[in-house]
Design an enzyme around this catalytic site. Structure first.
Site, PDB file in Angstrom:
ATOM      1  CE  LYS A  96       8.829  14.645   1.807  1.00 45.21           C
ATOM      2  NZ  LYS A  96       7.489  15.214   1.592  1.00 45.21           N
ATOM      3  CB  SER A 171       5.595  12.632   3.624  1.00 44.26           C
ATOM      4  OG  SER A 171       5.551  13.643   2.640  1.00 44.26           O
ATOM      5  CB  SER A 195       3.173  15.557   2.725  1.00 52.66           C
ATOM      6  OG  SER A 195       2.541  14.307   2.688  1.00 52.66           O
TER       7      SER A 195
END
Length: 486
Positions: A96, A171, A195
């Protein structure tokens, strides 16, 4: 819905590559360790698939093919020499883009960090690579991971592999989309208000928000924070548990880290869940609006648990005050972590981020005490609730994947959603419980859009949550439905 193209001719090599990229991580790791596949072969197959399909999805935003193949070759050499192999040996992973990676840019989805290259890996990156995973690149995120829709001014938007006109969530949207698209077999994520869970729901994959402290974060600005956690993602519950087994474990620098080592999560998850006490909360006790198409899917899932022999009762923990607790503590963290950027580069921050930081600046000491007190009360109420029930099941998200051009849904079946957070309450109310929460595929709407089910347990009960998710997954098979890519 995005219309998939008609049949096209693919080479035998492409077909073989796609078949390899569709394997579960547990299976893939076993084949590499057994010598049936090499790490280089596996990494090359995933790089080929990324080259063919990522332009349509935009999940992988930084890629290092040469470095990945060199690392894979070195992994094969270690195996040939008979060296000990980690549980993730040879598995490719793109981290990520909010998690620091040494020598590879980490942009946080912000123009201010577009060329930022860290000098060190953060803890979870070191643990995953130390277990044998091969770093291939980075996955897309919203700006500073703010919001559950993945778009930014550095790389643009990530599109949902099941319908490329729609959001992949966020996210950890790049991570979820890359799993669904077959670009990597495991993925790291993080979760404050959903997220990790929302994108798993949107992309028909699995994601676990662990108990705070299960996966320690270092470095971190607030070592006592229990709102934001890192967690694993996969295409199956077993794959997610495999990744958790190397992410979890104590670290003396993190005061809330749990002492239990992570290796135990690699044990098989098969369990007869007959007799399990299941609380079912399709709208969290009437506290959140849930879109009709989502509710239609979720309400059918109670019957699945009944058929598995569980005792299902419609009930919900006491979440009164969860809204104030979450928004207050989130705003405090945003101001603490990003307030200096607001002062120096306000124009470089998206409006929703500016709003959330300024919400933090308006807080008083009394506000923070009220939130902390409310958090404690909810925790104690949840403790009592989970003495009556083993798990809670509820929708992950209140909506299906929305238009990729929209920042967030502004309406849920006629009820206005005024901020970029409003529509995420079904996820962030659960955050306040401090519980492990698993997002697992629950089926599809009539329009063909994925819906996730949230399986929540008492704090530190990841094993129970994973075993319940595995039994549910085996009974339904919803996660086996894969997207069609151009």
């Amino acid at each position: 819905m995005t219309v998939a193209p008609g049949p096209v001719e693919t080479s035998p090599a492409a077909r073989t590559s796609d078949e390899l990229c569709s394997l579960d991580a547990v299976d893939l790791a076993a084949r590499i360790r057994g010598g049936e596949l090499s790490a280089r072969e596996v990494v090359q197959a995933h790089l080929d698939r990324i080259e063919r399909h990522n332009p349509a999805v935009n999940a992988i935003v930084t890629l290092d093919p040469e470095g990945a193949l060199a690392a894979a070759a070195a992994a094969d050499e270690r195996q040939a020499r008979g060296e000990d192999l980690g549980p993730l040996h040879g598995l490719p992973i793109a981290f990520k883009d909010t998690h620091a990676t040494r020598g590879m840019r980490t942009t946080h989805g912000s123009p201010l960090f577009a060329e930022h290259v860290p000098d060190e890996d953060e803890l979870l990156v070191r643990r995953i690579q130390g277990a044998g995973a091969i770093r291939i690149g980075k996955t897309n995120v919203p700006e500073f991971a703010a919001g559950s829709h993945t778009f930014n001014r550095v790389f643009g938007a990530t599109r949902n592999p099941y319908d490329r006109a729609r959001s992949a969530g966020g996210s950890s949207g790049g991570a979820a989309a890359s799993l669904a698209a077959g670009f990597q077999p495991i993925a790291d994520g993080s979760d404050m208000g959903g997220s990790l869970r929302n994108p798993a729901s949107f992309c028909n994959v699995v994601g676990l928000r662990p108990t705070p402290g299960r996966v320690p974060s270092h470095p971190a600005g607030n070592l006592w924070d229990t709102m934001g956690v890192a967690g694993p993602m996969g295409r199956t519950v077993a794959d997610t548990a495999l990744l958790l087994s190397v992410m979890a474990g104590p670290d003396p620098r993190v005061p809330i880290s749990l002492d239990e080592p992570g290796a135990g999560f690699r044990a098989p998850l098969g369990r007869d869940i007959a007799g399990l006490r299941v609380a079912f909360a399709p709208d969290l006790g009437g506290r959140v609006p849930v879109a009709r198409d989502v509710r239609d899917v979720v309400e059918r899932q109670a019957r699945v648990f009944e058929d598995l022999g569980c005792v299902v009762t419609e009930d919900c923990p006491d979440l009164d005050g969860a809204e104030d607790v979450f928004r207050t503590l989130r705003a405090q963290e945003f101001n603490h972590g990003l307030g200096a950027l607001l002062d120096s580069d306000r124009a470089s921050l998206k409006p929703s981020l500016v709003w959330n930081i300024e919400e933090g600046r308006r807080l008083t000491g009394a506000d923070l005490v009220r939130a902390r007190t409310g958090h404690a009360r909810i925790h104690l109420a949840a403790t009592a609730f989970f003495q009556r029930y083993d798990v809670l099941i509820a929708p992950v998200s209140q909506v299906t994947p929305f238009a990729v051009e929209s920042e967030y849904p502004t309406d849920i079946d006629g009820q206005p959603q005024h901020t970029y957070l409003d529509w995420m309450r079904s996820a962030y109310f659960v955050t306040v419980l401090g519980s492990p929460a698993l997002s697992v595929p629950a089926g599809f709407t009539h329009a063909g859009l994925p819906v996730g089910l949230q399986i929540v347990g008492p704090p530190r009960a990841e094993r129970t949550v994973l075993e319940t998710g595995a039994a549910y997954e085996a009974a339904t098979g919803h996660g086996r439905r894969r997207p069609s890519l151009p």
